[in-house]
Write an enzyme that holds these catalytic residues in place. Structure first.
Site, PDB file in Angstrom:
ATOM      1  N   THR A 283       0.822  -1.220   0.000  1.00 61.54           N
ATOM      2  CA  THR A 283       0.000   0.000   0.000  1.00 61.54           C
ATOM      3  C   THR A 283       0.856   1.271   0.000  1.00 61.54           C
ATOM      4  O   THR A 283       1.868   1.340   0.689  1.00 61.54           O
ATOM      5  CB  THR A 283      -0.933  -0.003   1.237  1.00 61.54           C
TER       6      THR A 283
ATOM      7  N   THR B 277      -5.912   1.642  -2.831  1.00 58.12           N
ATOM      8  CA  THR B 277      -6.307   0.357  -3.383  1.00 58.12           C
ATOM      9  C   THR B 277      -5.914   0.208  -4.864  1.00 58.12           C
ATOM     10  O   THR B 277      -5.890  -0.899  -5.387  1.00 58.12           O
ATOM     11  CB  THR B 277      -7.846   0.210  -3.239  1.00 58.12           C
TER      12      THR B 277
ATOM     13  N   GLU C 166      -4.065 -15.335   2.302  1.00 56.75           N
ATOM     14  CA  GLU C 166      -4.162 -14.254   3.291  1.00 56.75           C
ATOM     15  C   GLU C 166      -5.622 -14.017   3.684  1.00 56.75           C
ATOM     16  O   GLU C 166      -5.967 -13.944   4.860  1.00 56.75           O
ATOM     17  CB  GLU C 166      -3.552 -12.979   2.699  1.00 56.75           C
TER      18      GLU C 166
HETATM   19  C1  LIG Z   1      -3.945  -1.458  10.635  1.00 59.08           C
HETATM   20  C2  LIG Z   1      -3.637  -1.633   9.179  1.00 59.08           C
HETATM   21  C3  LIG Z   1      -2.639  -2.510   8.794  1.00 59.08           C
HETATM   22  C4  LIG Z   1      -2.286  -2.645   7.438  1.00 59.08           C
HETATM   23  N1  LIG Z   1      -1.227  -3.454   7.075  1.00 59.08           N
HETATM   24  C5  LIG Z   1      -0.788  -3.432   5.788  1.00 59.08           C
HETATM   25  C6  LIG Z   1       0.411  -4.131   5.404  1.00 59.08           C
HETATM   26  O1  LIG Z   1       1.074  -4.781   6.230  1.00 59.08           O
HETATM   27  N2  LIG Z   1       0.837  -4.025   4.112  1.00 59.08           N
HETATM   28  C7  LIG Z   1       0.170  -3.303   3.170  1.00 59.08           C
HETATM   29  O2  LIG Z   1       0.616  -3.251   2.035  1.00 59.08           O
HETATM   30  N3  LIG Z   1      -0.993  -2.640   3.504  1.00 59.08           N
HETATM   31  C8  LIG Z   1      -1.480  -2.684   4.767  1.00 59.08           C
HETATM   32  N4  LIG Z   1      -2.624  -2.000   5.124  1.00 59.08           N
HETATM   33  C9  LIG Z   1      -3.325  -1.225   4.102  1.00 59.08           C
HETATM   34  C10 LIG Z   1      -4.668  -1.785   3.725  1.00 59.08           C
HETATM   35  O3  LIG Z   1      -4.507  -2.922   2.923  1.00 59.08           O
HETATM   36  C11 LIG Z   1      -5.430  -0.638   3.039  1.00 59.08           C
HETATM   37  O4  LIG Z   1      -5.744   0.331   4.047  1.00 59.08           O
HETATM   38  C12 LIG Z   1      -6.662  -1.090   2.372  1.00 59.08           C
HETATM   39  O5  LIG Z   1      -6.337  -1.943   1.305  1.00 59.08           O
HETATM   40  C13 LIG Z   1      -7.472   0.098   1.832  1.00 59.08           C
HETATM   41  O6  LIG Z   1      -6.636   0.998   1.158  1.00 59.08           O
HETATM   42  P1  LIG Z   1      -6.665   2.545   1.544  1.00 59.08           P
HETATM   43  O7  LIG Z   1      -6.566   2.675   3.008  1.00 59.08           O
HETATM   44  O8  LIG Z   1      -5.647   3.281   0.736  1.00 59.08           O
HETATM   45  O9  LIG Z   1      -8.105   3.011   1.107  1.00 59.08           O
HETATM   46  P2  LIG Z   1      -8.529   3.705  -0.254  1.00 59.08           P
HETATM   47  O10 LIG Z   1      -8.049   2.938  -1.427  1.00 59.08           O
HETATM   48  O11 LIG Z   1      -8.190   5.138  -0.169  1.00 59.08           O
HETATM   49  O12 LIG Z   1     -10.102   3.538  -0.167  1.00 59.08           O
HETATM   50  C14 LIG Z   1     -10.894   4.255   0.815  1.00 59.08           C
HETATM   51  C15 LIG Z   1     -12.315   3.703   0.789  1.00 59.08           C
HETATM   52  O13 LIG Z   1     -12.878   3.891  -0.494  1.00 59.08           O
HETATM   53  C16 LIG Z   1     -13.310   2.656  -1.040  1.00 59.08           C
HETATM   54  N5  LIG Z   1     -13.062   2.639  -2.483  1.00 59.08           N
HETATM   55  C17 LIG Z   1     -11.940   3.036  -3.154  1.00 59.08           C
HETATM   56  N6  LIG Z   1     -12.081   2.829  -4.470  1.00 59.08           N
HETATM   57  C18 LIG Z   1     -13.312   2.300  -4.654  1.00 59.08           C
HETATM   58  C19 LIG Z   1     -14.029   1.838  -5.798  1.00 59.08           C
HETATM   59  N7  LIG Z   1     -13.521   1.903  -7.036  1.00 59.08           N
HETATM   60  N8  LIG Z   1     -15.267   1.336  -5.611  1.00 59.08           N
HETATM   61  C20 LIG Z   1     -15.808   1.260  -4.382  1.00 59.08           C
HETATM   62  N9  LIG Z   1     -15.169   1.665  -3.251  1.00 59.08           N
HETATM   63  C21 LIG Z   1     -13.926   2.167  -3.397  1.00 59.08           C
HETATM   64  C22 LIG Z   1     -12.508   1.576  -0.339  1.00 59.08           C
HETATM   65  O14 LIG Z   1     -13.189   0.356  -0.317  1.00 59.08           O
HETATM   66  C23 LIG Z   1     -12.340   2.193   1.057  1.00 59.08           C
HETATM   67  O15 LIG Z   1     -13.441   1.856   1.866  1.00 59.08           O
HETATM   68  C24 LIG Z   1      -3.018  -1.911   6.460  1.00 59.08           C
HETATM   69  C25 LIG Z   1      -4.067  -1.057   6.857  1.00 59.08           C
HETATM   70  C26 LIG Z   1      -4.375  -0.906   8.195  1.00 59.08           C
HETATM   71  C27 LIG Z   1      -5.470   0.047   8.586  1.00 59.08           C
END
Ligand SMILES: Cc1cc2nc3c(=O)[nH]c(=O)nc-3n(C[C@H](O)[C@H](O)[C@H](O)COP(=O)(O)OP(=O)(O)OC[C@H]3O[C@@H](n4cnc5c(N)ncnc54)[C@H](O)[C@@H]3O)c2cc1C
Length: 386
Positions: free
Chosen positions: A124, A130, A244
Site C-alpha cells: 500500500t 487500493t 491471506e
Molecule cells: C492497521 C492496518 C494494517 C495494514 N497493514 C498493511 C500491510 O502490512 N501491508 C500493506 O501493504 N498494507 C497494509 N494495510 C493497508 C490496507 O490494505 C489498506 O488500508 C486497504 O487496502 C485500503 O486501502 P486505503 O486505506 O488506501 O483506502 P482507499 O483505497 O483510499 O479507499 C478508501 C475507501 O474507499 C473505497 N473505495 C476506493 N475505491 C473504490 C471503488 N472503485 N469502488 C468502491 N469503493 C472504493 C474503499 O473500499 C475504502 O473503503 C493496512 C491497513 C491498516 C489500517
C-alpha cells in the site's frame, strides 16, 4: 445429538494450551502500553505453529491452509490477536511459490526454525491506496543491484521482522502494455536496510497493531533479492491473496466465537428485573442470530481452505469467506457489547479491545467494497467498475 469429531481437535487443544499462558490480562496490558506481544510470538514460533505451511523438506510442518487457519482461529478464540503474527504464515508463501531454489534454501529453513521473521509485506502507498497498479515506488537496476525510491504506508510488523516482501515498479507505467505488468517483488533484509536508505515511522492507530510509514531513499537491494521474474510481481502478490484472505477469515471466526461465548455467559449470569437478561428475547435473539452468521461464514472459510489445499481455484470462496467472516465477527462484537450494557465499555472486560480489533478486518487487508467488485466482475460477469 451425535456430533462429528472435529478433525482438528488435536491442533485446537495444543494451541489453546499455549494461549492459556497468555490470558486476557496479558493482551489488555499490551493494549494499554501499545506494545508488541514478544513473549507470545516467541512461544508460537518456538512451538513451530507459524511454520505450519512450510514444507517438511525446509523444516516446516508441511500442513495445509486448513490447519494453519485453525491455529489463527484458536489464537483469536482464546482472546488474543493473530494480527501480530499472521504475516509469517502467508509471506513465506511468496518465497515458496516464486522464489529461486537458492532463495528457498537460504530463507525457508531459518523461517521454519523461528530464527528469521518474515512478518511484513509492503504494497500500500499513501497516494494510490487500493489502486495498486499505480504505485509510485520504483526499483531501478544499476550495477548489479536495484535502487529503491518511494513511500509505503500501513506496513505492519516492520519493527518486529527481519525480512519484508516489497512490491515496486521496475518498468514505468507508461512503458507497459498492461498496467499490471512492470512491477516486481523483492525480499528486503530489514536488518541491513533500516537506517541505510529505509526509514520507518510508526503510525499510532485505533488498535494495538504495529504499523508504519516507510520512506525509501536510494535503498540498495542486491540483484539476487528479486523474487521470480522481473515485471511479474503484481501477479505474484495476487497469488498470495487467497491464503491471506482465508487466514483472516479464520481469525474473524475465532473472534466471532469469542464474542458469542462472552455474550452467552453474561446473558445467563446477569440478573436485572429479577431474571437473567438472557431470558428476554430481545437479548437472546441477537446472540442466536450472530451465532448463526458465524457458523455460516465458517462453512465458506472451510470451503476456501479445502479448494486451496487441493490446488484448485479458490478466489471467489476466499473473498466471500473474508467478507462473511469479517461481517459476522463485527456483528457478534456489536451484540456482545450491547449484551454487556455499560460493562462492555470497561477495559477489564476486554470486549471493547476485541471490538476495535475485529473492526479492522472490514478495511484491511482488503476493504469490503473491493470484495464486492471482485465478485461482481469475476463471479457474476458484471462490467468492470474501475
Ligand atoms: C492497521 C492496518 C494494517 C495494514 N497493514 C498493511 C500491510 O502490512 N501491508 C500493506 O501493504 N498494507 C497494509 N494495510 C493497508 C490496507 O490494505 C489498506 O488500508 C486497504 O487496502 C485500503 O486501502 P486505503 O486505506 O488506501 O483506502 P482507499 O483505497 O483510499 O479507499 C478508501 C475507501 O474507499 C473505497 N473505495 C476506493 N475505491 C473504490 C471503488 N472503485 N469502488 C468502491 N469503493 C472504493 C474503499 O473500499 C475504502 O473503503 C493496512 C491497513 C491498516 C489500517
Amino acid at each position: 445429538m451425535i456430533v462429528a469429531a472435529d478433525p482438528h481437535q488435536e491442533i485446537r487443544d495444543a494451541v489453546r494450551q499455549l494461549c492459556r499462558q497468555f490470558p486476557d490480562e496479558y493482551f489488555r496490558k499490551l493494549d494499554e502500553e501499545k506494545a508488541y506481544p514478544d513473549a507470545f510470538v516467541d512461544a508460537l514460533m518456538a512451538a513451530g505453529w507459524l511454520a505450519a505451511m512450510i514444507p517438511q523438506e525446509y523444516g516446516g510442518a508441511g500442513l495445509g491452509l486448513t490447519e494453519a487457519s485453525v491455529v489463527l482461529e484458536e489464537i483469536n478464540r482464546s482472546g488474543g490477536n493473530s494480527g501480530a503474527v499472521h504475516g509469517q504464515m502467508y509471506n513465506m508463501g511468496t518465497l515458496l511459490r516464486h522464489g529461486s531454489n537458492a532463495q528457498k534454501n537460504k530463507y525457508l529453513p531459518s523461517i521454519a526454525s523461528g530464527k528469521l521473521r518474515i512478518q511484513s509485506m509492503a504494497v500500500t502507498e499513501p497516494t494510490t491506496g487500493t489502486d495498486t497498479t499505480k504505485i509510485k515506488t520504483t526499483a531501478v537496476k544499476k550495477d548489479g543491484r536495484y535502487v529503491v525510491n518511494g513511500q509505503k504506508v500501513w506496513i505492519s510488523r516492520v519493527q518486529h521482522s527481519d525480512l519484508m516482501i516489497l512490491l515496486a515498479r521496475t518498468t514505468p507505467l507508461a512503458a507497459v502494455t498492461k498496467k499490471s505488468e512492470g512491477m516486481s517483488i523483492f525480499v528486503i533484509d530489514l536488518r541491513e536496510s533500516i537506517g541505510r536508505g529505509l526509514t520507518v515511522v510508526p503510525i499510532p492507530n485505533m488498535v494495538n497493531h504495529e504499523t508504519n510509514e516507510l520512506f525509501f531513499d536510494n535503498l540498495e537491494v542486491p540483484e539476487e533479492n528479486l523474487v521470480g521474474e522481473e515485471g511479474k510481481g503484481f501477479r505474484y502478490i495476487l497469488d498470495g491473496l487467497n491464503a491471506e484472505r482465508t487466514l483472516i477469515a479464520a481469525e474473524c471466526i475465532g473472534d466471532g466465537y469469542w464474542f458469542i461465548e462472552r455474550a452467552r455467559k453474561y446473558a445467563n449470569e446477569r440478573v436485572v428485573f429479577d431474571r437473567p437478561i438472557g431470558t428476554n428475547q430481545g437479548v437472546q435473539f441477537p446472540i442466536a442470530e450472530a451465532y448463526i452468521e458465524v457458523e455460516a461464514a465458517n462453512l465458506m472459510r472451510f470451503k476456501a481452505c479445502e479448494l486451496f489445499d487441493a490446488h484448485e481455484a479458490c478466489g471467489p470462496q476466499a473473498n466471500m469467506a473474508k467478507y462473511l467472516a469479517a461481517k459476522a465477527s463485527w456483528e457478534a462484537a456489536n451484540v456482545c457489547l450491547q449484551t454487556h450494557g455499560g460493562f462492555g465499555f470497561a477495559t477489564e472486560y476486554d470486549i471493547e479491545r476485541k471490538f476495535r480489533e475485529t473492526r479492522l478486518y472490514q478495511v484491511a487487508p482488503v476493504s469490503t467494497n473491493m470484495i464486492f467488485a471482485y465478485v461482481a466482475e469475476h463471479v457474476l460477469g458484471l462490467p468492470r467498475s474501475f
